[in-house]
Design an enzyme around this catalytic site. Structure first.
Site, short mmCIF file in Angstrom:
data_model
loop_
_atom_site.label_atom_id
_atom_site.label_comp_id
_atom_site.label_asym_id
_atom_site.label_seq_id
_atom_site.Cartn_x
_atom_site.Cartn_y
_atom_site.Cartn_z
N GLU A 65 37.35 29.74 52.71
CA GLU A 65 36.38 30.16 51.65
C GLU A 65 37.04 29.88 50.41
O GLU A 65 37.12 30.82 49.67
CB GLU A 65 35.94 31.38 52.10
CG GLU A 65 35.38 31.57 53.32
CD GLU A 65 35.16 33.20 53.59
OE1 GLU A 65 35.97 34.08 53.25
OE2 GLU A 65 34.44 33.52 54.48
N TYR A 101 36.09 33.97 38.39
CA TYR A 101 36.25 35.62 38.28
C TYR A 101 36.33 36.08 36.59
O TYR A 101 36.62 36.97 36.28
CB TYR A 101 37.44 36.15 38.65
CG TYR A 101 37.34 35.93 40.21
CD1 TYR A 101 36.51 36.58 41.04
CD2 TYR A 101 38.20 34.83 40.74
CE1 TYR A 101 36.54 36.47 42.35
CE2 TYR A 101 37.96 34.55 42.12
CZ TYR A 101 37.54 35.19 42.86
OH TYR A 101 37.24 35.04 44.38
N CYS A 142 37.31 48.66 22.10
CA CYS A 142 38.16 49.79 21.73
C CYS A 142 39.04 50.37 22.97
O CYS A 142 38.88 51.51 23.50
CB CYS A 142 36.90 51.10 21.59
SG CYS A 142 35.95 50.50 20.10
N ARG A 157 40.73 40.26 33.18
CA ARG A 157 41.72 39.97 34.36
C ARG A 157 43.12 40.62 33.89
O ARG A 157 43.88 41.13 34.61
CB ARG A 157 41.77 38.52 34.84
CG ARG A 157 40.55 38.18 35.49
CD ARG A 157 40.51 36.94 36.13
NE ARG A 157 41.59 36.70 37.16
CZ ARG A 157 42.70 36.16 37.12
NH1 ARG A 157 43.04 35.79 35.94
NH2 ARG A 157 43.51 36.03 38.20
N GLY A 159 41.53 32.18 48.77
CA GLY A 159 42.93 32.69 48.08
C GLY A 159 43.67 31.60 47.59
O GLY A 159 44.85 31.83 47.20
C1 LIG Z 1 36.38 37.16 51.94
C2 LIG Z 1 36.87 36.45 50.67
N1 LIG Z 1 36.66 35.26 50.87
C3 LIG Z 1 36.96 34.38 49.92
C4 LIG Z 1 37.38 34.84 48.79
C5 LIG Z 1 37.78 33.81 47.49
O1 LIG Z 1 39.16 33.98 46.94
P1 LIG Z 1 39.49 32.87 46.00
O2 LIG Z 1 38.53 32.99 44.98
O3 LIG Z 1 40.81 33.74 45.71
O4 LIG Z 1 39.70 31.67 46.78
C6 LIG Z 1 37.25 36.36 48.52
C7 LIG Z 1 38.14 36.84 47.20
O5 LIG Z 1 38.00 37.97 46.92
C8 LIG Z 1 37.11 37.13 49.66
O6 LIG Z 1 37.36 38.38 49.38
#
Ligand SMILES: Cc1ncc(COP(=O)(O)O)c(C=O)c1O
Length: 437
Positions: free
Chosen positions: A298, A396, A366, A337, A256
């Site tokens: 992550e 994304y 469309c 997005r 995140g």
């Molecule tokens: C469980 C989990 N970890 C990590 C991420 C990665 O988030 P970001 O790409 O915003 O770092 C997400 C994104 O949806 C997630 O759901």
């Protein structure tokens, strides 16, 4: 210190300066052209066609390394959903990162990349029996469980003390868009900490002889700017660890970390995060008298977003009553997005300057909502045939792409030191037809 400041310098140039932090490292304007990974954008567009998603390998690797350097004792797990591609997963494996996957499909890409199973974590609020069986068959190291049904199902399928983590909803509003705020109560992810559901999940896992509780997990949202939100997550999660009554050896704080999309937006304060989170974790564990768990994070977007640039060709320019519409050969099929979250992008015309005027860049689909960027300054004489470049499109984009209107999905072209190679090829009409019965 920000993520960009931790990365190697990008050198200097006398050409016009690009918006800081938005573009891949080393991107510059030379002779009017935009040079990415040592290659002019006009050349990339001529060779690979448009739309084309360009990905700078050095930037991806540098950002992955920056996370490992900032948190040398943590396990850094690349969020595979942000850019699902075997070649990118290979880079992550080489840089020493782990990988999270959220389906058997993403796991299939990881397997194709030869990603070591002991460094793979499986996520998802829904994992079908096929997802779980694929994870068990490949021997992924940890599965993050997200419901009591799943604990029972996995308990029945697993045989060898499968390590699991429990996804907890810590009740934190990370002040991001509602559709990517995943740490708050009353949404579909995780077990609520406040309601006691998380503690119940701990008991259920411990009761399953085929499962081993390795850790707790939370993911408070995406595009999170404030380190304080993560600090609060640590406080709450350590409180939960203390009340578990069993040893919890891993604490996964999810991803995140924000990435800049527009001029003036700040990069994530990675050094500040590393310092404050480590301090808070040690302090809270001291207060609660529990051994500090190993930290996991992550990151997805913050590693790949600013490594990507999408090139589009202008197909038509229309003058509405109050607005000028610049229509390109891509749109919501390669970038949904803006329509999903109201995401905003910068746009640059490649090859020449000119007196700017605000325009709306729209796609070819469309839907009236197929708008890529509103009120962006482009040269007043922008016309069909011009090449546009949109930065911060590495995360994304390929992942969320569709073939709405049966528009073939663009390639992902990796660039590095003047060499370009497609790591995802352009979709073809044969690809489209293959699925129709
Ligand atoms: C469980 C989990 N970890 C990590 C991420 C990665 O988030 P970001 O790409 O915003 O770092 C997400 C994104 O949806 C997630 O759901």
């Amino acid at each position: 210190m920000t993520l960009a400041e931790l990365l190697p310098s990008t050198g200097c140039s006398t050409e016009p300066v690009l918006e800081e932090g938005l573009w891949p490292d080393g991107t510059r304007v030379a002779g009017g052209d935009l040079v990415i990974g040592g290659l002019p954008a006009t050349q990339l567009a001529a060779r690979f066609g448009t739309p084309c998603q360009v990905l700078d390998e050095r930037t991806v690797r540098a950002r992955a390394t920056a996370f490992r350097t900032a948190l040398p004792r943590a396990e850094v797990v690349f969020a595979g959903k942000s850019l699902p591609c075997p070649e990118v997963y290979r880079w992550m494996a080489q840089e020493g990162l782990s990988l999270d996957v959220s389906s058997a499909g993403e796991l299939a890409l990881a397997k194709a990349a030869g990603f070591p199973a002991q460094r793979i974590i499986m996520h998802g609020n829904v994992k079908t029996a096929e997802d779980l069986k694929a994870a068990l068959a490949y021997g992924v190291s940890r599965i993050v469980v997200d419901s009591l049904d799943e604990i029972a199902q996995l308990g029945a399928l697993a045989t060898r003390g499968q390590e699991v983590m429990i996804r907890v909803t810590p009740g934190i509003d990370a002040r991001t868009h509602a559709k990517i705020a995943t740490g708050v109560e009353d949404q579909k992810f995780g077990f609520s900490l406040a309601s006691g559901a998380a503690l119940e999940a701990v008991l259920r896992v411990v009761e399953q002889p085929s499962l081993t509780l390795a850790g707790l997990h939370c993911h408070i949202g995406s595009q999170v700017r404030h380190v304080a939100s993560y600090e609060e997550a640590v406080r709450r999660m350590v409180g939960l660890i203390a009340s578990c009554g069993t040893r919890i050896s891993q604490l996964d704080l999810g991803g995140g970390f924000c990435a800049p999309y527009l001029a003036g937006e700040r990069d994530f304060d990675l050094a500040g995060f590393a310092h404050r989170i480590t301090g808070t974790l040690n302090y809270e564990c001291g207060v609660h008298r529990v051994p500090p768990p190993r930290l996991l994070i992550e990151p997805g977007r913050s590693i790949v977003a600013n490594a990507g640039v999408t090139l589009y060709r202008v197909c038509a320019v229309k003058h509405g009553l109050t607005r000028t519409f610049v229509a390109v050969d891509g749109g919501m099929s390669d970038n949904p997005r803006p329509a999903l979250y109201g995401a905003k992008y910068a746009v640059r015309l490649v090859g020449r300057g000119g007196r700017p005027k605000p325009v709306t860049v729209v796609g070819r689909h469309c839907e009236a909502g197929d708008v890529l960027a509103e009120d962006v300054p482009l040269p007043h004489d922008v016309h069909a045939g011009d090449l546009l470049a949109v930065p911060a499109t590495g995360a994304y984009h390929h992942a969320l792409a569709s073939n709405y209107n049966q528009v073939c999905r663009p390639p992902v072209v990796a660039v590095k030191d003047g060499v370009a190679r497609p790591i995802v090829r352009r979709e073809t009409e044969e690809d489209l037809l293959r699925r129709y019965v």
